[in-house]
Design a protein around this motif. Structure first.
Motif, PDB file in Angstrom:
ATOM      1  N   SER A   2       0.932  -1.284   0.010  1.00 33.74           N
ATOM      2  CA  SER A   2       0.077  -0.037   0.000  1.00 33.74           C
ATOM      3  C   SER A   2       0.662   1.303  -0.072  1.00 33.74           C
ATOM      4  O   SER A   2       1.938   1.219   0.743  1.00 33.74           O
ATOM      5  CB  SER A   2      -0.969  -0.048   1.003  1.00 33.74           C
ATOM      6  OG  SER A   2      -1.283   1.109   1.400  1.00 33.74           O
ATOM      7  N   MET A  75      -3.645  -3.865   7.713  1.00 34.26           N
ATOM      8  CA  MET A  75      -3.334  -3.559   6.366  1.00 34.26           C
ATOM      9  C   MET A  75      -2.068  -4.409   5.867  1.00 34.26           C
ATOM     10  O   MET A  75      -2.082  -4.937   4.729  1.00 34.26           O
ATOM     11  CB  MET A  75      -3.352  -1.997   6.072  1.00 34.26           C
ATOM     12  CG  MET A  75      -3.204  -1.472   4.814  1.00 34.26           C
ATOM     13  SD  MET A  75      -2.892   0.275   4.841  1.00 34.26           S
ATOM     14  CE  MET A  75      -4.417   0.796   4.933  1.00 34.26           C
ATOM     15  N   GLY A  78      -2.815  -7.743   5.153  1.00 38.25           N
ATOM     16  CA  GLY A  78      -3.634  -8.265   4.204  1.00 38.25           C
ATOM     17  C   GLY A  78      -5.046  -8.851   4.625  1.00 38.25           C
ATOM     18  O   GLY A  78      -5.307  -9.532   4.030  1.00 38.25           O
ATOM     19  N   ALA A  80      -8.621  -8.441   6.270  1.00 40.03           N
ATOM     20  CA  ALA A  80      -9.967  -7.501   6.276  1.00 40.03           C
ATOM     21  C   ALA A  80     -10.138  -6.986   7.941  1.00 40.03           C
ATOM     22  O   ALA A  80     -10.134  -8.248   8.416  1.00 40.03           O
ATOM     23  CB  ALA A  80     -10.885  -8.002   5.632  1.00 40.03           C
ATOM     24  N   GLY A 140     -10.342  -4.781   2.126  1.00 42.08           N
ATOM     25  CA  GLY A 140      -9.351  -4.525   3.115  1.00 42.08           C
ATOM     26  C   GLY A 140     -10.194  -3.976   4.487  1.00 42.08           C
ATOM     27  O   GLY A 140      -9.561  -4.190   5.446  1.00 42.08           O
ATOM     28  N   SER A 158     -11.825  -1.916  -0.627  1.00 41.05           N
ATOM     29  CA  SER A 158     -10.382  -2.277  -0.954  1.00 41.05           C
ATOM     30  C   SER A 158      -9.618  -1.364  -0.519  1.00 41.05           C
ATOM     31  O   SER A 158      -9.757  -0.146  -0.112  1.00 41.05           O
ATOM     32  CB  SER A 158     -10.251  -2.371  -2.349  1.00 41.05           C
ATOM     33  OG  SER A 158     -10.179  -1.104  -3.126  1.00 41.05           O
ATOM     34  N   VAL A 159      -8.229  -1.622  -0.116  1.00 35.98           N
ATOM     35  CA  VAL A 159      -7.369  -0.992   0.332  1.00 35.98           C
ATOM     36  C   VAL A 159      -6.853   0.115  -0.841  1.00 35.98           C
ATOM     37  O   VAL A 159      -6.775   1.315  -0.594  1.00 35.98           O
ATOM     38  CB  VAL A 159      -5.982  -1.647   0.363  1.00 35.98           C
ATOM     39  CG1 VAL A 159      -4.638  -0.850   0.509  1.00 35.98           C
ATOM     40  CG2 VAL A 159      -6.189  -2.424   1.371  1.00 35.98           C
TER      41      VAL A 159
END
Length: 498
Positions: A2, A75, A78, A80, A140, A158-159
């Motif tokens: 990220s 995060m 990975g 949620a 995420g 999502s991220v």
């Protein structure tokens, strides 16, 4: 990796002593975290989560440095994560756990089994899960919107959704924020983004304390003295406020003008803000800028800024978004729309927000109110109650007021007690067109304690209040003229039976 995590690593390597966060941990101990220390803690915490084979994490705790580490470590791992507001009812918490299928619980979960590990000072619990997997691929973060019922909907982000909004906001306010004070609960997506991700991308410092130390408790309890003390002690240059907190800040700055001197950017969102309040804030040196957003777009969609501002609007659409209006003026958006709700992926090019809005020639969006909340009077007038309620705050600041009148010839309002309230509303009525004036005012003691009248985050459950008003008025004589406002004081003994 990220871009948010990349930014942490960049600052940790290039400016290791730069402070990322100051504040307190879960146990109340005050700490300072540099970017280098933050990176180490995130990496260690991610390993703890991976050892638990977590599929979905439910995080429920007051604001703290540990909350931030837990969020960022999920995060990195990975996994949620679903932040849960501490003010959610037990019913809502159970609903969130059932819908999300969270199998690892972090934070305040006493009574949910044995502690299997610690993430910083946050206890970690394992939870047995059965049932259908509703988490959409690529999720995420899951954020639950409170809505108007006890069963909020889980939005799957999502991220990449989070990165887009964070990167855009960082570019919009660059140079305006160097010391951000986190006020709203981090379980609120807006503060999650603006209090954690945006400062990290900018390489600035954010300050985090639990709400009670800043004057905020639950969803709507407020202590002006504690809030003032926090502003004196921290001297932030950026804040994110609700309209109610902006009104409180205006009153505080009127008494203590020096507290506005450090402020560079004060974002206001969560509900419609009267243009007069924004103007008054600016007159006092409070750089308040209204914005608009929704969870389904990872928070902010439009924002006023020092470079483009129009009081009464919620700003221009951000560069990563596109907007349009439907035939009945419902705001449509695209560009950073969520994956969908749990078990319900979104489809189609545009997302219908449910908000009635206008778009002027300069590109500024102005909200009228929620489409589903519109009142249609017996004369066929369509009225957004949010418009009247927000404007009323100019004349009766801090007063809770809920407008009703579906299928009625004239509008009524339920309101909390305030000195000379009838005179204040009469002056307010003088500024309104005749069809939007409040003709019957029901003054209800301890209005906010009627929990079934308000959602967990303080929004009125309009159909319940409308039904009560209709029943109550059926028993009251009606004698007000075209211009006068009838005051009806509801006795505490009557309210106690509800």
């Amino acid at each position: 990796m990220s871009t948010i995590l990349q930014a942490i690593r960049k600052y940790a390597n290039e400016r290791s002593e730069l402070v990322a966060f100051r504040g307190e941990n879960f146990t109340g101990e005050e700490q300072t975290l540099t970017y280098a220390e933050l990176l180490d803690r995130i990496e260690d915490a991610a390993e703890v989560l991976q050892r638990q084979n977590a599929r979905c994490i439910a995080l429920k705790a007051e604001n703290s440095l540990d909350w931030i580490v837990a969020d960022l470590s999920a995060m990195l791992a990975g996994i949620a994560i679903v932040p849960i507001p501490t003010f959610f009812s037990d019913q809502q918490v159970q609903h969130v756990l059932t819908e999300s299928g969270a199998d690892v619980l972090i934070g305040d979960w006493q009574g949910y089994g044995e502690v299997v590990a610690h993430l910083e000072s946050l206890p970690v619990y394992k939870r047995a899960v059965s049932g259908t997997d509703k988490i959409l691929p690529g999720t995420g973060k899951i954020t639950f919107t409170s809505g108007s019922t006890g069963t909020p909907k889980g939005v799957c982000l999502s991220v990449m959704n989070l990165e887009r909004i964070s990167t855009t906001l960082a570019a919009e306010i660059k140079g305006q924020s160097h010391r951000h004070l986190i006020l709203l609960p981090l379980s609120t997506l807006l503060e999650n983004v603006t209090g954690i991700y945006v400062p990290l991308l900018l390489g600035v410092t954010a300050v985090v304390f639990r709400g009670s130390r800043l004057g905020l408790s639950g969803s709507s309890q407020f202590d002006a003295r504690a809030f003032t003390g926090a502003l004196v002690a921290q001297r932030p240059d950026s804040l994110v406020l609700t309209p109610a907190l902006l009104m409180a800040l205006i009153q505080i700055v009127q008494a203590h003008p020096e507290l506005a001197e450090s402020l560079n950017f004060v974002a206001v969102g969560g509900a419609r803000v009267a243009a007069e309040l924004i103007t008054r804030a600016h007159q006092l040196g409070i750089p308040a800028y209204e914005g608009y957003g929704l969870s389904e777009c990872a928070s902010v969609v439009s924002l006023n800024t020092p470079f483009a501002s129009k009081a009464g609007s919620c700003g221009k659409v951000l560069p990563h978004m596109n907007v349009a209006l439907s035939a009945d003026n419902e705001l449509l958006v695209r560009g950073n729309v969520a994956l969908g709700y749990l078990g319900e992926p979104f489809s189609g090019e545009w997302y219908a927000t449910g908000d009635i809005a206008s778009l002027d020639d300069d590109g500024f969006i102005t909200l009228q109110g929620r489409k589903k909340n519109q009142i249609i009077t017996s004369f066929g007038r369509n009225i957004s109650p949010e418009w009247i309620e927000s404007q009323a705050q100019v004349f009766a600041p801090g007063c809770t007021l809920v407008v009703t009148g579906e299928a009625e010839s004239r509008l009524s309002a339920v309101i909390s007690p305030q000195e000379n309230i009838a005179d204040k509303i009469q002056k307010f009525n003088d500024t309104l067109p005749d069809y939007a004036r409040i003709h019957r005012l029901l003054v209800v003691p301890e209005l906010r304690t009627k929990q079934h009248w308000f959602t967990a985050n303080g929004r009125p459950v309009r159909e319940v209040i409308e039904h009560w008003v209709r029943q109550t008025l059926a028993e009251q004589p009606y004698f007000c003229s075209q211009t006068d406002c009838q005051l009806i004081n509801i006795q505490s003994s009557v309210m106690a039976t509800l």
